[in-house]
Design a protein around this motif. Structure first.
Motif, PDB file in Angstrom:
ATOM      1  N   ASN A  77       0.855  -1.188   0.000  1.00  0.00           N
ATOM      2  CA  ASN A  77       0.000   0.000   0.000  1.00  0.00           C
ATOM      3  C   ASN A  77       0.888   1.234   0.000  1.00  0.00           C
ATOM      4  O   ASN A  77       1.540   1.547   0.986  1.00  0.00           O
ATOM      5  CB  ASN A  77      -0.904  -0.006   1.222  1.00  0.00           C
ATOM      6  CG  ASN A  77      -1.923   1.110   1.164  1.00  0.00           C
ATOM      7  OD1 ASN A  77      -2.139   1.705   0.119  1.00  0.00           O
ATOM      8  ND2 ASN A  77      -2.550   1.402   2.285  1.00  0.00           N
ATOM      9  N   ALA A  78       0.963   1.894  -1.142  1.00  0.00           N
ATOM     10  CA  ALA A  78       1.846   3.035  -1.268  1.00  0.00           C
ATOM     11  C   ALA A  78       1.391   4.150  -0.353  1.00  0.00           C
ATOM     12  O   ALA A  78       0.207   4.328  -0.072  1.00  0.00           O
ATOM     13  CB  ALA A  78       1.855   3.519  -2.716  1.00  0.00           C
ATOM     14  N   GLY A  79       2.361   4.919   0.104  1.00  0.00           N
ATOM     15  CA  GLY A  79       2.056   6.069   0.928  1.00  0.00           C
ATOM     16  C   GLY A  79       1.641   7.241   0.080  1.00  0.00           C
ATOM     17  O   GLY A  79       1.318   7.112  -1.102  1.00  0.00           O
ATOM     18  N   MET A 139       2.152  10.140  -2.270  1.00  0.00           N
ATOM     19  CA  MET A 139       3.179  10.359  -3.288  1.00  0.00           C
ATOM     20  C   MET A 139       3.128  11.797  -3.773  1.00  0.00           C
ATOM     21  O   MET A 139       2.066  12.287  -4.192  1.00  0.00           O
ATOM     22  CB  MET A 139       2.953   9.413  -4.474  1.00  0.00           C
ATOM     23  CG  MET A 139       2.908   7.939  -4.090  1.00  0.00           C
ATOM     24  SD  MET A 139       4.417   7.383  -3.314  1.00  0.00           S
ATOM     25  CE  MET A 139       5.554   7.493  -4.695  1.00  0.00           C
ATOM     26  N   SER A 190      -0.651  12.527  -4.723  1.00  0.00           N
ATOM     27  CA  SER A 190      -1.584  11.403  -4.747  1.00  0.00           C
ATOM     28  C   SER A 190      -1.720  10.886  -3.324  1.00  0.00           C
ATOM     29  O   SER A 190      -0.734  10.423  -2.738  1.00  0.00           O
ATOM     30  CB  SER A 190      -1.084  10.301  -5.676  1.00  0.00           C
ATOM     31  OG  SER A 190      -1.039  10.760  -7.012  1.00  0.00           O
ATOM     32  N   MET A 222      -2.887   8.535  -0.020  1.00  0.00           N
ATOM     33  CA  MET A 222      -2.866   7.101   0.218  1.00  0.00           C
ATOM     34  C   MET A 222      -4.172   6.496  -0.291  1.00  0.00           C
ATOM     35  O   MET A 222      -5.220   7.144  -0.291  1.00  0.00           O
ATOM     36  CB  MET A 222      -2.717   6.822   1.712  1.00  0.00           C
ATOM     37  CG  MET A 222      -1.316   7.020   2.237  1.00  0.00           C
ATOM     38  SD  MET A 222      -1.163   6.555   3.972  1.00  0.00           S
ATOM     39  CE  MET A 222      -1.336   4.778   3.845  1.00  0.00           C
ATOM     40  N   LYS A 223      -4.102   5.257  -0.687  1.00  0.00           N
ATOM     41  CA  LYS A 223      -5.269   4.555  -1.191  1.00  0.00           C
ATOM     42  C   LYS A 223      -6.355   4.556  -0.116  1.00  0.00           C
ATOM     43  O   LYS A 223      -6.098   4.259   1.056  1.00  0.00           O
ATOM     44  CB  LYS A 223      -4.901   3.123  -1.548  1.00  0.00           C
ATOM     45  CG  LYS A 223      -6.025   2.355  -2.237  1.00  0.00           C
ATOM     46  CD  LYS A 223      -5.550   0.973  -2.647  1.00  0.00           C
ATOM     47  CE  LYS A 223      -6.666   0.209  -3.360  1.00  0.00           C
ATOM     48  NZ  LYS A 223      -6.222  -1.148  -3.785  1.00  0.00           N
TER      49      LYS A 223
END
Lengths: 111, 117
Positions: B1-3, B5, B24, B26-27
């Protein structure tokens, strides 16, 4: 006006304990947060106090006294990687989305 | 899960040019905040957005600065006709809900460092 006061710099020795104080004067109060920032990188959340007392998370603890408009962050068993800037931040009367930040305390750790 | 960005990480502009900073979240996060930081100082709130809505822009200068968070794509902080005083680090943060619903924890990106020559 709204302000948070914290020392600009604190020096401690590896393995020791250090306390970083924060006093605040804001319009309303909904909680005190602490963030860590390494070398201007992304601030990372450490702890939050909404009520009086001590919150403990591993080597870090945070304390709040609302009657004194005062809080502190306590770091135990200091490690070199703890060298960073530490910010206190308050959710004020606009608490839904705004944090008021202190200027930060630079923690220098010596071996 | 990307932080969270952010890009670009570093941006150099000459006075009078435009700067566009992208974020962007976080999801799963629909709340985005932009903060500005000068050296040796804390973060200063600029603007708070939810998808397609600016909730509060009280910390943002009324001229030259604008922000958006479209239905699709990243949030954009736009600075027109930059001046030297705009040189700073601009941090984006996100949260799944408004701060009142949680502990005040924000998830920050690594920041975009704007230098105006």
């Amino acid at each position: 006006g709204q302000s948070l006061e914290q020392p600009s710099e604190v020096t401690a020795v590896e393995g020791a304990i250090v306390q970083i104080n924060c006093t605040y004067q804001t319009s309303g109060f909904y909680g005190l947060s602490w963030y860590q920032q390494h070398d201007g990188g992304a601030p990372t959340f450490l702890s939050y106090n909404g009520l009086d007392g001590l919150e403990e998370t591993g080597r870090f603890s945070s304390f709040l006294s609302r009657s004194d408009s005062y809080g502190y962050l306590l770091l135990q068993e200091l490690q070199m990687k703890d060298s960073a800037s530490y910010f206190c931040a308050v959710r004020d009367e606009r608490g839904n989305y705004q944090l008021i930040w202190g200027a930060g305390t630079k923690l220098i750790i010596k071996p | 899960n990307a932080g969270v960005m952010q890009n670009p990480r570093h941006l150099v502009r000459r006075r009078g040019q435009e700067a566009r900073l992208r974020c962007s979240p976080m999801k799963g996060h629909s709340h985005v905040y932009w903060y500005r930081q000068l050296p040796e100082e804390g973060l200063k709130f600029m603007v708070y957005l939810q998808k397609e809505n600016i909730i509060d822009e009280s910390g943002m200068p009324k001229e030259r600065f604008s922000a958006e968070f479209p239905k699709e794509g990243p949030s954009i902080l736009r600075i027109q006709q930059v001046v030297r005083g705009d040189s700073a680090a601009y941090f984006c943060a996100s949260s799944p809900q408004g701060l009142v619903m949680n502990t005040g924890e924000l998830f920050f990106g690594e920041g975009s460092r704007l230098t105006v020559l």
